[in-house]
Design a protein around this motif. Structure first.
Motif, PDB file in Angstrom:
ATOM      1  N   ALA A 282       0.831  -1.206   0.000  1.00  0.00           N
ATOM      2  CA  ALA A 282       0.000   0.000   0.000  1.00  0.00           C
ATOM      3  C   ALA A 282       0.862   1.251   0.000  1.00  0.00           C
ATOM      4  O   ALA A 282       0.595   2.209  -0.743  1.00  0.00           O
ATOM      5  N   ALA A 283       1.891   1.271   0.823  1.00  0.00           N
ATOM      6  CA  ALA A 283       2.757   2.448   0.912  1.00  0.00           C
ATOM      7  C   ALA A 283       3.442   2.748  -0.418  1.00  0.00           C
ATOM      8  O   ALA A 283       3.702   3.913  -0.750  1.00  0.00           O
ATOM      9  N   ALA A 284       3.725   1.689  -1.181  1.00  0.00           N
ATOM     10  CA  ALA A 284       4.393   1.863  -2.471  1.00  0.00           C
ATOM     11  C   ALA A 284       3.424   2.220  -3.594  1.00  0.00           C
ATOM     12  O   ALA A 284       3.848   2.617  -4.675  1.00  0.00           O
ATOM     13  N   GLY A 285       2.117   2.059  -3.366  1.00  0.00           N
ATOM     14  CA  GLY A 285       1.138   2.362  -4.404  1.00  0.00           C
ATOM     15  C   GLY A 285       0.914   1.258  -5.405  1.00  0.00           C
ATOM     16  O   GLY A 285       0.398   1.489  -6.508  1.00  0.00           O
ATOM     17  N   VAL A 286       1.269   0.017  -5.038  1.00  0.00           N
ATOM     18  CA  VAL A 286       1.069  -1.125  -5.933  1.00  0.00           C
ATOM     19  C   VAL A 286      -0.431  -1.411  -6.061  1.00  0.00           C
ATOM     20  O   VAL A 286      -1.161  -1.437  -5.068  1.00  0.00           O
ATOM     21  N   GLY A 287      -0.905  -1.623  -7.281  1.00  0.00           N
ATOM     22  CA  GLY A 287      -2.305  -1.943  -7.517  1.00  0.00           C
ATOM     23  C   GLY A 287      -2.546  -3.439  -7.508  1.00  0.00           C
ATOM     24  O   GLY A 287      -1.623  -4.246  -7.702  1.00  0.00           O
ATOM     25  N   VAL A 288      -3.814  -3.831  -7.311  1.00  0.00           N
ATOM     26  CA  VAL A 288      -4.186  -5.246  -7.244  1.00  0.00           C
ATOM     27  C   VAL A 288      -5.351  -5.519  -8.179  1.00  0.00           C
ATOM     28  O   VAL A 288      -6.370  -4.810  -8.150  1.00  0.00           O
ATOM     29  N   ALA A 289      -5.213  -6.542  -9.012  1.00  0.00           N
ATOM     30  CA  ALA A 289      -6.305  -7.037  -9.847  1.00  0.00           C
ATOM     31  C   ALA A 289      -7.010  -8.155  -9.083  1.00  0.00           C
ATOM     32  O   ALA A 289      -6.459  -9.242  -8.911  1.00  0.00           O
ATOM     33  N   HIS A 290      -8.220  -7.873  -8.626  1.00  0.00           N
ATOM     34  CA  HIS A 290      -9.034  -8.829  -7.868  1.00  0.00           C
ATOM     35  C   HIS A 290      -9.797  -9.704  -8.860  1.00  0.00           C
ATOM     36  O   HIS A 290     -10.521  -9.184  -9.717  1.00  0.00           O
ATOM     37  N   CYS A 291      -9.626 -11.030  -8.765  1.00  0.00           N
ATOM     38  CA  CYS A 291     -10.198 -11.978  -9.733  1.00  0.00           C
ATOM     39  C   CYS A 291     -11.150 -12.938  -9.021  1.00  0.00           C
ATOM     40  O   CYS A 291     -10.770 -14.073  -8.687  1.00  0.00           O
ATOM     41  N   PRO A 292     -12.386 -12.532  -8.749  1.00  0.00           N
ATOM     42  CA  PRO A 292     -13.275 -13.322  -7.890  1.00  0.00           C
ATOM     43  C   PRO A 292     -13.563 -14.728  -8.402  1.00  0.00           C
ATOM     44  O   PRO A 292     -13.393 -15.715  -7.670  1.00  0.00           O
ATOM     45  N   SER A 293     -14.029 -14.869  -9.646  1.00  0.00           N
ATOM     46  CA  SER A 293     -14.487 -16.182 -10.120  1.00  0.00           C
ATOM     47  C   SER A 293     -13.360 -17.188 -10.216  1.00  0.00           C
ATOM     48  O   SER A 293     -13.500 -18.345  -9.809  1.00  0.00           O
ATOM     49  N   SER A 294     -12.239 -16.782 -10.771  1.00  0.00           N
ATOM     50  CA  SER A 294     -11.110 -17.694 -10.931  1.00  0.00           C
ATOM     51  C   SER A 294     -10.631 -18.206  -9.578  1.00  0.00           C
ATOM     52  O   SER A 294     -10.379 -19.407  -9.399  1.00  0.00           O
ATOM     53  N   ASN A 295     -10.498 -17.297  -8.619  1.00  0.00           N
ATOM     54  CA  ASN A 295     -10.036 -17.715  -7.298  1.00  0.00           C
ATOM     55  C   ASN A 295     -11.000 -18.681  -6.645  1.00  0.00           C
ATOM     56  O   ASN A 295     -10.591 -19.647  -5.988  1.00  0.00           O
ATOM     57  N   MET A 296     -12.306 -18.461  -6.824  1.00  0.00           N
ATOM     58  CA  MET A 296     -13.279 -19.377  -6.233  1.00  0.00           C
ATOM     59  C   MET A 296     -13.271 -20.729  -6.932  1.00  0.00           C
ATOM     60  O   MET A 296     -13.343 -21.778  -6.284  1.00  0.00           O
ATOM     61  N   LEU A 297     -13.159 -20.736  -8.271  1.00  0.00           N
ATOM     62  CA  LEU A 297     -13.190 -21.996  -9.000  1.00  0.00           C
ATOM     63  C   LEU A 297     -11.966 -22.856  -8.702  1.00  0.00           C
ATOM     64  O   LEU A 297     -12.064 -24.080  -8.604  1.00  0.00           O
ATOM     65  N   ILE A 298     -10.804 -22.218  -8.565  1.00  0.00           N
ATOM     66  CA  ILE A 298      -9.595 -22.978  -8.240  1.00  0.00           C
ATOM     67  C   ILE A 298      -9.521 -23.274  -6.747  1.00  0.00           C
ATOM     68  O   ILE A 298      -8.785 -24.146  -6.301  1.00  0.00           O
ATOM     69  N   GLY A 299     -10.335 -22.568  -5.959  1.00  0.00           N
ATOM     70  CA  GLY A 299     -10.404 -22.839  -4.526  1.00  0.00           C
ATOM     71  C   GLY A 299      -9.182 -22.357  -3.775  1.00  0.00           C
ATOM     72  O   GLY A 299      -8.801 -22.944  -2.758  1.00  0.00           O
ATOM     73  N   GLY A 300      -8.563 -21.275  -4.265  1.00  0.00           N
ATOM     74  CA  GLY A 300      -7.310 -20.835  -3.674  1.00  0.00           C
ATOM     75  C   GLY A 300      -7.408 -19.644  -2.756  1.00  0.00           C
ATOM     76  O   GLY A 300      -6.404 -18.995  -2.505  1.00  0.00           O
ATOM     77  N   GLY A 301      -8.596 -19.305  -2.278  1.00  0.00           N
ATOM     78  CA  GLY A 301      -8.710 -18.137  -1.418  1.00  0.00           C
ATOM     79  C   GLY A 301      -9.066 -16.903  -2.220  1.00  0.00           C
ATOM     80  O   GLY A 301      -9.238 -16.961  -3.447  1.00  0.00           O
ATOM     81  N   THR A 302      -9.159 -15.771  -1.559  1.00  0.00           N
ATOM     82  CA  THR A 302      -9.546 -14.545  -2.242  1.00  0.00           C
ATOM     83  C   THR A 302      -8.927 -13.338  -1.545  1.00  0.00           C
ATOM     84  O   THR A 302      -8.623 -13.383  -0.349  1.00  0.00           O
TER      85      THR A 302
END
Length: 452
Positions: A282-302
Motif C-alpha cells: 500500500a505504501a508503495a502504491g502497488v495496484g491489485v487485480a481482484h479476480c473473484p471467479s477464478s479464485n473461487m473456481l480454483i479454490g485458492g482463497g480470495t
C-alpha cells in the motif's frame, strides 16, 4: 449544418458519472472520442447520432485488469477442472504449446467481443506463453481491427521444468529473447498519448516461472521506457513454499528485492500477503487485480479487498484466464466482487456502488489512467455502457437501480461505446469479422484439445 456533438446517449433511468456523482434521467454528449458534456433531461444538445437508453442504467465502461485471452481455446477443459493451481497449469501447458499467430489473433478477436458484451471497454491481457514469435502483435492487431481499448502486457516464462520451474521448455524463452522482444513491442505498439487505444506493459509471469534476473531487468526496462509492470503475486500457498525454497524469502519480499515495489506496478490476485506485506504494498502504491471467479473456481482463497482499499491500495477487477474463470464477463466479476466482499466482511463490507467503483475507477488506477478512464466527467474518454436487464428480472426492483443492476441480473450490455464508437448495439456486437473468427476459433480449439 454539422452538429457539434458526434454522439448523444440520452434518456437514462440513472446516469452514473463515477463513485461520487449520479444524474437521474441524465444524458452524455460525446465528440472526438471524449465526453464533452453531461446533463439532465430536457437540456440535451443536437447530435449526429442519438442513442436512447430508454430508462436503463448507464455507467462508465468496466475495465479488466487481468486476463489470459488465449485460454478461451481450452475453456472448461475436463482433465484440468479439478486440479490445484499447479496441477491445472501443468495439465494445460502442453496444449498451449500449439499457440501460433492465427490462434492468438482469433482468440483475441472472440475474447474482445465477449468482453464488450459484458460491458468491458478496456482490457489488459497477460500473454505469457510464447512457443512462437509475434503472438502479442497478433492480439494487438485484433484490438485495432475491432477498435477496442487494449493494454497488451508482454508476459514471459524463462524457468522451465528442467530448470526447477513448472512450464515445459516449449513455452519458455531465454532471458535475452524476452528482453529484446519486450523492447521491440514497446517501440512498435506502445502509445503514451492521452486517449490511446493501445498501450504495452511488461509482465513476467510469476516467481515460479521466471528468474530473478528477468524480474530485475524487466523493472529496469519499464523504468527506461516509462511503461507499467504486471505479474502474478501471492496467489497460492505453493508459491510461498516455492519462493522460500528457491529465493530464501516470501513472494512479496522477492518482488521487492527485484525492484517492483512501486506505483508503476499492479499485480494479479494478491491473496496471501501478511499484514506487514500488505502495508508495504500500500505504501508503495502497488495496484491489485481482484479476480473473484477464478479464485473461487480454483479454490485458492480470495483477496482482502476491503482492507486493501482502506489502506489505499488501488484495487481493480480482473476476469482472469478463460480456462480458469471460463467466461469473460466483467459484469459477472463485478457481481462476484460484491458477493465475496459481503461474504468475507458482512453485509456492510461491500455495496453495489463499491463494486462498480472497483471495476471502473479502481481498475483505471491500476492501469495508470484514472484521469481519463473509469468515469464519465467531461474530458474523459467516451467509454460507456447502457445496461439491459429483462423486465422479469427487474420486477419489484424499484428503489435503487445500481443495487438492482448487480443483485437482480443477469445483466448484459445493451449498448457499449468505446472512444465514441458503438461496438455493441441492442445487445449484439457490431463486429463484421466475428462470424469468421468464431468458425476459425472452433477449428483451432478442436485441433489444440485433440493433441492431448
Amino acid at each position: 449544418m454539422t452538429s457539434a456533438v458526434d454522439l448523444l446517449v440520452k434518456d437514462a433511468g440513472l446516469l452514473v458519472l463515477d463513485g461520487e456523482g449520479e444524474i437521474p434521467g441524465g444524458w452524455v454528449a460525446v465528440s472526438n472520442g471524449r465526453v464533452t458534456a453531461v446533463g439532465t433531461a430536457g437540456t440535451e444538445p443536437e447530435a449526429g447520432t442519438t442513442v436512447s437508453a430508454a430508462g436503463r442504467l448507464v455507467t462508465p465502461g468496466l475495465i479488466n485488469t487481468h486476463h489470459h485471452i488465449y485460454q478461451n481455446l481450452t475453456r472448461a477443459y475436463a482433465p484440468a477442472v479439478s486440479g490445484t493451481l499447479f496441477e491445472w497449469l501443468t495439465t494445460l501447458y502442453p496444449l498451449w504449446s500449439a499457440l501460433d499467430e492465427e490462434a492468438a489473433y482469433v482468440s483475441a478477436y472472440v475474447g474482445m467481443a465477449e468482453l464488450l458484451m459484458g460491458g468491458c471497454t478496456t482490457s489488459s491481457d497477460h500473454l505469457y506463453v510464447h512457443p512462437r514469435p509475434h503472438l502479442v502483435d497478433a492480439e494487438i492487431r485484433a484490438a485495432r481491427d475491432i477498435g477496442f481499448r487494449f493494454h497488451a502486457t508482454r508476459g514471459s516464462m524463462t524457468r522451465s521444468v528442467e530448470d526447477g520451474g513448472l512450464p515445459p521448455r516449449s513455452v519458455t524463452q531465454t532471458v535475452d529473447e524476452v528482453l529484446a522482444d519486450s523492447e521491440r513491442l514497446i517501440k512498435a505498439h506502445h502509445d503514451p498519448t492521452p486517449g490511446a487505444l493501445i498501450r504495452v506493459a511488461l509482465a513476467p509471469c510469476s516467481p515460479f516461472s521466471v528468474t530473478k534476473e528477468v524480474m530485475t531487468a524487466t523493472a529496469e526496462l519499464a523504468e527506461r521506457h516509462d511503461v507499467r509492470l504486471h505479474t502474478h503475486l501471492a496467489e497460492d500457498h505453493d508459491e510461498d513454499t516455492y519462493c522460500l525454497e528457491t529465493y530464501g524469502c516470501r513472494p512479496v519480499e522477492h518482488f521487492e528485492d527485484c525492484g517492483w515495489m512501486s506505483d508503476r506496478t499492479w499485480v494479479a490476485h494478491c491473496i496471501y500477503p501478511n499484514d506487514d506485506e500488505l502495508g508495504r504494498l500500500a505504501a508503495a502504491g502497488v495496484g491489485v487485480a481482484h479476480c473473484p471467479s477464478s479464485n473461487m473456481l480454483i479454490g485458492g482463497g480470495t483477496a482482502r479487498v476491503k482492507e486493501m482499499r482502506e489502506l489505499g491500495l488501488p484495487v481493480g477487477i480482473g476476469c482472469d484466464g478463460s480456462a480458469s474463470t471460463d467466461h469473460a464477463s466483467l459484469w459477472m466479476e463485478t457481481r462476484g466482487a460484491l458477493l465475496l466482499g459481503r461474504y468475507r466482511g458482512g453485509p456492510g463490507a461491500m455495496t453495489a456502488r463499491d463494486a462498480l467503483d472497483i471495476a471502473t475507477r479502481g481498475s483505471a488506477q491500476c492501469l495508470g489512467r484514472a484521469d481519463e478512464l473509469g468515469h464519465l466527467r467531461p474530458g474523459a474518454c467516451a467509454d460507456l455502457v447502457v445496461w439491459d436487464l429483462h423486465e422479469v428480472a427487474l420486477a419489484g426492483a424499484l428503489s435503487d437501480p445500481v443495487e438492482a443492476w448487480l443483485r437482480c441480473g443477469p445483466a448484459r450490455a445493451w449498448t457499449t461505446v468505446v472512444g465514441g464508437r458503438i461496438l455493441v448495439d441492442r445487445g449484439e456486437p457490431v463486429l463484421p469479422g466475428l462470424s469468421e473468427a468464431l468458425r476459425d476459433h472452433g477449428r483451432i480449439a478442436r485441433r489444440m484439445q485433440q493433441q492431448a
